[in-house]
Design an enzyme around this catalytic site. Structure first.
Site, PDB file in Angstrom:
ATOM      1  N   GLN A  50       0.826  -1.201   0.000  1.00 25.13           N
ATOM      2  CA  GLN A  50       0.000   0.000   0.000  1.00 25.13           C
ATOM      3  C   GLN A  50       0.865   1.258   0.000  1.00 25.13           C
ATOM      4  O   GLN A  50       0.589   2.220  -0.732  1.00 25.13           O
ATOM      5  CB  GLN A  50      -0.937   0.001   1.214  1.00 25.13           C
ATOM      6  CG  GLN A  50      -1.891   1.199   1.243  1.00 25.13           C
ATOM      7  CD  GLN A  50      -2.846   1.146   2.421  1.00 25.13           C
ATOM      8  OE1 GLN A  50      -2.771   0.250   3.243  1.00 25.13           O
ATOM      9  NE2 GLN A  50      -3.737   2.127   2.516  1.00 25.13           N
ATOM     10  N   GLU A  95      24.182 -23.476 -18.608  1.00 28.32           N
ATOM     11  CA  GLU A  95      23.026 -22.674 -18.189  1.00 28.32           C
ATOM     12  C   GLU A  95      21.745 -23.349 -18.656  1.00 28.32           C
ATOM     13  O   GLU A  95      21.718 -23.952 -19.743  1.00 28.32           O
ATOM     14  CB  GLU A  95      23.100 -21.273 -18.803  1.00 28.32           C
ATOM     15  CG  GLU A  95      24.360 -20.500 -18.463  1.00 28.32           C
ATOM     16  CD  GLU A  95      24.552 -19.323 -19.409  1.00 28.32           C
ATOM     17  OE1 GLU A  95      23.948 -18.276 -19.162  1.00 28.32           O
ATOM     18  OE2 GLU A  95      25.312 -19.469 -20.386  1.00 28.32           O
ATOM     19  N   LYS A 142      18.359 -23.565 -20.463  1.00 24.67           N
ATOM     20  CA  LYS A 142      17.832 -22.888 -21.645  1.00 24.67           C
ATOM     21  C   LYS A 142      16.374 -22.531 -21.368  1.00 24.67           C
ATOM     22  O   LYS A 142      15.490 -23.384 -21.415  1.00 24.67           O
ATOM     23  CB  LYS A 142      17.945 -23.784 -22.875  1.00 24.67           C
ATOM     24  CG  LYS A 142      17.613 -23.090 -24.177  1.00 24.67           C
ATOM     25  CD  LYS A 142      17.900 -24.021 -25.364  1.00 24.67           C
ATOM     26  CE  LYS A 142      17.636 -23.300 -26.676  1.00 24.67           C
ATOM     27  NZ  LYS A 142      16.231 -22.931 -26.842  1.00 24.67           N
ATOM     28  N   ASP A 151      12.756 -21.254 -21.978  1.00 23.67           N
ATOM     29  CA  ASP A 151      11.912 -21.301 -23.174  1.00 23.67           C
ATOM     30  C   ASP A 151      11.138 -19.992 -23.284  1.00 23.67           C
ATOM     31  O   ASP A 151       9.997 -19.869 -22.830  1.00 23.67           O
ATOM     32  CB  ASP A 151      10.943 -22.491 -23.079  1.00 23.67           C
ATOM     33  CG  ASP A 151      10.358 -22.855 -24.431  1.00 23.67           C
ATOM     34  OD1 ASP A 151      10.904 -22.393 -25.445  1.00 23.67           O
ATOM     35  OD2 ASP A 151       9.377 -23.618 -24.469  1.00 23.67           O
ATOM     36  N   ARG A 177      15.192 -10.540 -31.325  1.00 24.84           N
ATOM     37  CA  ARG A 177      16.202 -11.186 -32.158  1.00 24.84           C
ATOM     38  C   ARG A 177      15.961 -10.880 -33.634  1.00 24.84           C
ATOM     39  O   ARG A 177      16.891 -10.601 -34.394  1.00 24.84           O
ATOM     40  CB  ARG A 177      16.180 -12.703 -31.956  1.00 24.84           C
ATOM     41  CG  ARG A 177      17.215 -13.426 -32.853  1.00 24.84           C
ATOM     42  CD  ARG A 177      16.936 -14.913 -32.958  1.00 24.84           C
ATOM     43  NE  ARG A 177      17.078 -15.595 -31.699  1.00 24.84           N
ATOM     44  CZ  ARG A 177      18.230 -16.043 -31.201  1.00 24.84           C
ATOM     45  NH1 ARG A 177      19.343 -15.850 -31.890  1.00 24.84           N
ATOM     46  NH2 ARG A 177      18.271 -16.677 -30.051  1.00 24.84           N
ATOM     47  N   TYR A 228      15.549 -13.011 -17.765  1.00 22.81           N
ATOM     48  CA  TYR A 228      16.828 -13.521 -17.248  1.00 22.81           C
ATOM     49  C   TYR A 228      17.926 -13.143 -18.237  1.00 22.81           C
ATOM     50  O   TYR A 228      17.803 -13.396 -19.454  1.00 22.81           O
ATOM     51  CB  TYR A 228      16.811 -15.040 -17.094  1.00 22.81           C
ATOM     52  CG  TYR A 228      16.256 -15.542 -15.779  1.00 22.81           C
ATOM     53  CD1 TYR A 228      16.455 -14.841 -14.590  1.00 22.81           C
ATOM     54  CD2 TYR A 228      15.558 -16.749 -15.716  1.00 22.81           C
ATOM     55  CE1 TYR A 228      15.953 -15.307 -13.386  1.00 22.81           C
ATOM     56  CE2 TYR A 228      15.055 -17.226 -14.507  1.00 22.81           C
ATOM     57  CZ  TYR A 228      15.254 -16.496 -13.351  1.00 22.81           C
ATOM     58  OH  TYR A 228      14.757 -16.969 -12.149  1.00 22.81           O
ATOM     59  N   LYS A 251      19.055 -30.239 -26.126  1.00 25.11           N
ATOM     60  CA  LYS A 251      17.612 -30.202 -25.947  1.00 25.11           C
ATOM     61  C   LYS A 251      17.146 -31.528 -25.338  1.00 25.11           C
ATOM     62  O   LYS A 251      17.478 -32.605 -25.846  1.00 25.11           O
ATOM     63  CB  LYS A 251      16.893 -29.975 -27.286  1.00 25.11           C
ATOM     64  CG  LYS A 251      17.327 -28.705 -28.007  1.00 25.11           C
ATOM     65  CD  LYS A 251      16.838 -27.460 -27.317  1.00 25.11           C
ATOM     66  CE  LYS A 251      15.365 -27.230 -27.529  1.00 25.11           C
ATOM     67  NZ  LYS A 251      15.021 -26.824 -28.903  1.00 25.11           N
ATOM     68  N   CYS A 302     -26.028 -31.011 -29.157  1.00 26.17           N
ATOM     69  CA  CYS A 302     -25.271 -30.282 -28.144  1.00 26.17           C
ATOM     70  C   CYS A 302     -25.351 -31.031 -26.818  1.00 26.17           C
ATOM     71  O   CYS A 302     -26.459 -31.358 -26.352  1.00 26.17           O
ATOM     72  CB  CYS A 302     -25.832 -28.871 -27.984  1.00 26.17           C
ATOM     73  SG  CYS A 302     -25.056 -27.935 -26.649  1.00 26.17           S
ATOM     74  N   CYS A 312     -27.582 -28.582 -24.387  1.00 26.68           N
ATOM     75  CA  CYS A 312     -28.986 -28.206 -24.605  1.00 26.68           C
ATOM     76  C   CYS A 312     -29.731 -29.104 -25.567  1.00 26.68           C
ATOM     77  O   CYS A 312     -30.941 -28.944 -25.752  1.00 26.68           O
ATOM     78  CB  CYS A 312     -29.067 -26.750 -25.077  1.00 26.68           C
ATOM     79  SG  CYS A 312     -28.398 -26.478 -26.741  1.00 26.68           S
ATOM     80  N   CYS A 317     -22.852 -25.558 -31.675  1.00 25.19           N
ATOM     81  CA  CYS A 317     -24.243 -25.487 -31.247  1.00 25.19           C
ATOM     82  C   CYS A 317     -24.780 -24.129 -31.679  1.00 25.19           C
ATOM     83  O   CYS A 317     -24.283 -23.090 -31.232  1.00 25.19           O
ATOM     84  CB  CYS A 317     -24.353 -25.647 -29.732  1.00 25.19           C
ATOM     85  SG  CYS A 317     -26.020 -25.315 -29.117  1.00 25.19           S
ATOM     86  N   CYS A 337     -28.564 -21.889 -25.030  1.00 25.96           N
ATOM     87  CA  CYS A 337     -27.557 -22.858 -24.565  1.00 25.96           C
ATOM     88  C   CYS A 337     -26.827 -22.254 -23.370  1.00 25.96           C
ATOM     89  O   CYS A 337     -26.069 -21.289 -23.506  1.00 25.96           O
ATOM     90  CB  CYS A 337     -26.584 -23.174 -25.686  1.00 25.96           C
ATOM     91  SG  CYS A 337     -25.374 -24.456 -25.272  1.00 25.96           S
TER      92      CYS A 337
END
Length: 706
Positions: A36, A115, A117, A119, A138, A226, A315, A409, A412, A427, A433
């Site tokens: 706050q 390190e 990798k 994603d 990039r 990072y 990988k 459906c 319904c 539907c 519905c």
């Protein structure tokens, strides 16, 4: 605070204080003051910057909350190319890589840095005199998009560095922008409630966030960063590991999972350790990056045409498991799409227990030849959402039952339809519905739409189940239903006050977000912005035909037909009138952008392919600013097809069939006025508009304009 010098001193004081508090909180997990108190300081700074905009600092802490609108992202050339790494999935390949390094260094001793990798999205940041001055994606490795205003919203990224020993005056930081897994899960849960397609992985989510034009929306995505490399014009450090330690000392976030390894055996030990341990992290990882540590040895090893010889990425293979398909559940979304979900025997996979997997649509069920009772292969890999990739046919039990897709459906009972060219069954019972009605309410109050405080998806869903609301217009009648609300469990007086205040505040939400919140099929966030900017108000949009709407830049024929159909329905028009009566924003405020000229007035264009001088979006803006219209389809009414490289042959053939002129980018630009002509034509347009406005107001006052 009346005088400017006092305001400037206070702005500088608040800026320094908030930078310090951010650094302590995000880099050291230290909260020196309450949330706050922090918000109060930030609000004070925002108020001063609003009062004295000329005193606001470029890297003010207020940039964290965003608000900058970027219509186009310019590109910039990387000072140091952002090359990709060679990938391997084999430990044998890692040993071969080590042998190549040993040979290239002629037997000299060397070590590696390993390190995780992350994603995410590769990013290059530039710091000058301790200030963040640029963020570039990039791109193609040579040039990337400048997304500085969006990068500034990343709270773990310091906008201002504390002075540290040996800190270069001008340097670049390479790193990864990513979306933490809890944030990704929250975002996908919201999309599922809204009947939207789920995002496949955090990398795509982060990439999409960085391309948003409104930095306030980027801030809401809670991205993180990072750093993994420091680059300077000269050799500033002896090793890569020293650079990582320096980045940490400067206050930049560096993952503490990196390790210096003395041999390839140490590297493989690191790889094995994180094979399972990585699933305990709140961030998606898909491998290990291995780099020769000594920078002079990196220079000695050099580069291939595409990647460095001193680094490689290992990988991890996609995580897979085998389990039994017990049942298929069918969910009905906001637009009526019926989506199959596989219910599985629970199985551990990639650090979680998987019980469900997406099946997308009936086409996938047919392609996999799935049957109830089958043993199926489930993968995660880069896709965070589990998916079924195959069936163990040799283990198929004799009792396996073919999956019969419902014809009605599941909610319904209405017969399902499958529009031509679409993968989903739907539907069509939009008015009756219940899952569709409920999902539309949840979509309307969601964060990217009206974002009504105190009325989240769970609460509005509860109100729907209790019969308090059926349509989005009913939300604005809730204040009158206070006697009923106070009788509900888990809803106290204060909660009701907050809810009613949130509903009242939603009446100030801009028209484009209201349009998105209406849940018109195909009208997503971006399309809603385009339509709102083009038509300016709901009445003009409702008066437009499907053909008119299709001519709006970046709005195709399918979207246009769907929007025109929805807007023409009497029930929807009644809904809009109720929203109007409630005071919801159904028009954009402010002046519309003024045309540069009317040189292309009455002309329609289709753009196809890749262009040299301008991006497709820039060409669209050029055309519309000179009075032309953009459409997505080729017909005999089209005036020009503007052809770039790799234009689709079908469009060319269709244009030739309709005898539509095919022109190049240069020919289009030649149709536009020169800079001097544009100035003259703009003045003429302004004068005409002014005269027209004055004439409408009072014909007798026309002479006073000249």
């Amino acid at each position: 605070m009346s005088d400017q010098p006092t305001a400037q001193a206070r702005i500088q004081e608040l800026t320094a204080r908030l930078h310090h508090l951010n650094h302590q909180y995000y880099q050291h997990d230290i909260s020196e003051i309450s949330d706050q108190e922090f918000d109060q300081l930030l609000a004070e700074l925002q108020g001063l910057e609003k009062q004295y905009p000329e005193l606001a600092l470029p890297n003010s802490p207020t940039q964290r909350v965003g608000g900058t609108i970027t219509k186009q992202f310019p590109t910039a050339q990387h000072r140091y190319p952002m090359l990709s790494l060679g990938n391997t999935y084999s430990e044998d390949d890692l040993r071969e890589f080590d042998e190549r390094v040993q040979k290239g260094l002629e037997g000299a001793p060397y070590s590696y840095v390993c390190e995780l990798k992350i994603d995410g999205v590769a990013m290059s940041l530039r710091y000058e005199d301790g200030q963040l001055t640029q963020g570039v994606t990039r791109g193609d490795g040579t040039r990337g998009d400048v997304v500085t205003s969006n990068v500034r919203t990343i709270r773990t990224l310091p906008l201002h560095l504390h002075a540290a020993e040996n800190q270069p005056q001008d340097f670049e930081v390479r790193g990864e922008v990513f979306m933490p897994l809890p944030v990704f899960d929250e975002l996908n849960a919201e999309r599922e409630q809204n009947g939207e397609a789920l995002l496949a992985n955090p990398r795509n989510a982060a990439s999409g966030a960085l391309k948003l034009q409104d930095s306030a929306q980027v801030a809401a995505r809670k991205l993180r960063f990072y750093a993994y490399s420091l680059l300077t014009p000269g050799r500033h450090f002896a090793s890569h590991s020293a650079g990582l330690e320096a980045l940490t000392a400067y206050g930049l976030p560096v993952s503490d999972t990196w390790r210096r390894c003395q041999s390839i055996e140490d590297v493989l030990e690191f790889v094995h350790y994180w094979d399972k341990k990585r699933f305990e992290l709140p961030v998606a990882t898909d491998g290990i990056v291995i780099k020769v540590d000594d920078l002079r040895q990196q220079d000695q090893l050099g580069f291939t045409a595409k990647s460095p010889r001193w680094a490689i990425a290992y990988k991890y293979p996609a995580e897979a498991a085998r389990t039994r398909l017990n049942e298929v559940q069918y969910n009905v979304g906001r637009t009526g799409a019926v989506t199959p979900v596989a219910l599985l025997t629970p199985v551990p996979l990639a650090g979680t227990v998987v019980k469900r997997a997406t099946l997308h649509n009936f086409n996938q069920i047919e392609a996999l030849d799935l049957r109830l009772g089958d043993l199926v292969f489930v993968e995660k890999g880069g896709e965070i959402i589990p998916k079924i990739t195959g069936v163990d046919l040799e283990a198929r039990p004799a009792t396996a039952v073919p999956i019969v897709y419902p014809t009605e459906c599941p909610a319904c009972g209405t017969p399902l339809v499958r529009p031509e060219g679409e993968a989903h069954f739907r539907c069509p019972n939009e008015r009756g519905c219940r899952p569709q009605l409920k999902a539309r309410l949840e979509h309307y109050v969601s964060r990217k739409a009206l974002n009504i405080d105190g009325l989240g998806a769970e609460t509005v869903g509860r109100f729907f189940d209790l019969g308090l609301v059926q349509t989005v217009a009913d939300i604005y009648d809730l204040a009158a239903k206070r006697p009923e609300l106070v009788t509900l469990e888990r809803l106290g007086e204060k909660s009701i006050d907050n809810l009613i205040a949130g509903i009242e505040k939603s009446k100030t939400v801009p028209f484009d977000r209201v349009l998105f919140g209406l849940g018109i099929r195909y009208v997503g966030e971006t399309v809603a912005q385009k339509l709102a900017a083009h038509y300016r108000n709901i009445d003009a949009l409702m008066a437009a035909t499907a053909e008119d709407i299709a001519a709006v830049p970046e709005v195709g024929g399918v979207i246009a037909v769907g929007a025109a159909h929805w807007l023409a329905q009497p029930e929807n028009r009644e809904l809009i009138e109720r929203l109007r009566t409630a005071g919801v924003q159904l028009a954009l405020t402010g002046e519309p952008p003024r045309a540069v000229s009317d040189r292309l007035a009455g002309q329609t264009f289709v753009l196809s392919g890749v262009f040299e001088q301008y991006s497709r979006e820039q060409l669209q803006q050029l055309i519309t600013s000179h009075g032309g219209k953009i459409t997505g389809s080729i017909s005999k009414k089209l005036n020009f097809l503007v052809a770039g490289e790799n234009m689709g042959p079908a469009k060319r053939e269709k244009a030739l069939g309709f005898k539509v002129p095919i022109i190049s980018e240069q020919e289009l630009l030649a149709m536009l006025p020169t800079a001097d002509e544009a100035v003259a034509e703009t003045s003429a347009v302004v004068a005409t508009e002014t005269l027209s406005a004055a004439s409408s107001a009072n014909p007798g006052e026309q002479a006073s304009l000249f």
